[in-house]
Motif scaffolding. Structure first.
Motif, mmCIF file in Angstrom:
data_model
loop_
_atom_site.group_PDB
_atom_site.id
_atom_site.type_symbol
_atom_site.label_atom_id
_atom_site.label_comp_id
_atom_site.label_asym_id
_atom_site.label_seq_id
_atom_site.Cartn_x
_atom_site.Cartn_y
_atom_site.Cartn_z
ATOM 1 N N GLU A 255 -7.302 -65.117 16.765
ATOM 2 C CA GLU A 255 -7.100 -66.568 16.893
ATOM 3 C C GLU A 255 -7.443 -67.047 18.303
ATOM 4 N N ARG B 122 -10.208 -69.812 18.948
ATOM 5 C CA ARG B 122 -9.865 -71.057 19.641
ATOM 6 C C ARG B 122 -10.768 -71.288 20.852
ATOM 7 N N ARG C 127 -10.237 -62.588 7.874
ATOM 8 C CA ARG C 127 -10.156 -63.750 8.772
ATOM 9 C C ARG C 127 -10.236 -65.084 8.019
ATOM 10 N N ALA D 144 -8.170 -66.794 6.035
ATOM 11 C CA ALA D 144 -7.002 -67.678 6.178
ATOM 12 C C ALA D 144 -6.975 -68.313 7.570
ATOM 13 N N LEU D 145 -7.299 -67.544 8.599
ATOM 14 C CA LEU D 145 -7.327 -68.063 9.960
ATOM 15 C C LEU D 145 -8.346 -69.188 10.081
ATOM 16 N N ARG E 195 -9.655 -71.090 7.751
ATOM 17 C CA ARG E 195 -9.249 -72.266 6.954
ATOM 18 C C ARG E 195 -8.224 -73.123 7.696
ATOM 19 N N ARG E 196 -7.359 -72.507 8.477
ATOM 20 C CA ARG E 196 -6.338 -73.256 9.225
ATOM 21 C C ARG E 196 -6.959 -74.271 10.179
ATOM 22 N N PHE E 197 -8.177 -74.032 10.615
ATOM 23 C CA PHE E 197 -8.858 -74.937 11.534
ATOM 24 C C PHE E 197 -9.690 -75.993 10.810
ATOM 25 N N TRP F 122 -6.601 -78.776 14.913
ATOM 26 C CA TRP F 122 -5.994 -77.976 15.983
ATOM 27 C C TRP F 122 -4.504 -77.750 15.773
ATOM 28 N N ASP F 123 -3.984 -77.902 14.612
ATOM 29 C CA ASP F 123 -2.569 -77.710 14.220
ATOM 30 C C ASP F 123 -1.810 -78.990 14.169
#
Length: 134
Positions: free
Chosen positions: A81, A85, A107, A109-110, A112-114, A133-134
């Motif tokens: 991550e 980032r 990777r 799931a990671l 997709r989070r972005f 960015w969360d």
């Protein structure tokens, strides 16, 4: 403690190549011609012990992020991550409008989070301005 450094092309590439090899990258994923002009992130312990790396390079109006590799003993920690980032932050400063990430299934799931959507078997795509960015 760790440190993260940027490099361009083959400058200091031997340590990235060694990390990819030690992290279990397939033989054709150790090095290719794109490494000569890619931007690389390299993360290591203060002592120099390798932790993680990744790269980015232009492809027309897109920016490609790939080769995110983490040493097995650090894989459970958020170093993938961190590398992603750093690459995404820099990608927002570049002129390419689209970002494509090529990554391994572990990777997905990671990525997709972005805010990236899967566009191919191992490729995810997002507009440079749509990164979450969360």
């Amino acid at each position: 403690m760790f440190k993260a450094v940027w490099s361009i092309g083959r400058d200091g590439f031997d340590r990235i190549e060694a990390l990819r090899r030690a992290a279990g990258a397939c033989p054709q994923c150790i090095s290719d011609g794109k490494d000569a002009y890619a931007g690389h992130v390299y993360v290591c312990e203060e002592t120099g012990e390798p932790i993680a790396a990744g790269r980015m390079y232009p492809d027309g109006d897109a920016l490609i992020i790939d080769r995110i590799a983490v040493m097995p003993q650090y894989d459970a920690m958020p170093y993938a991550e961190l590398v992603l980032r750093m690459l995404l932050f820099k990608a927002q400063e570049l002129p390419q409008r689209e970002i494509r990430i090529n990554c391994e299934e572990k990777r997905f799931a990671l990525v997709r989070r972005f805010g990236f959507a899967q566009s191919d078997a191992h490729t995810f795509t997002c507009s440079r301005n749509a990164i979450v960015w969360d």
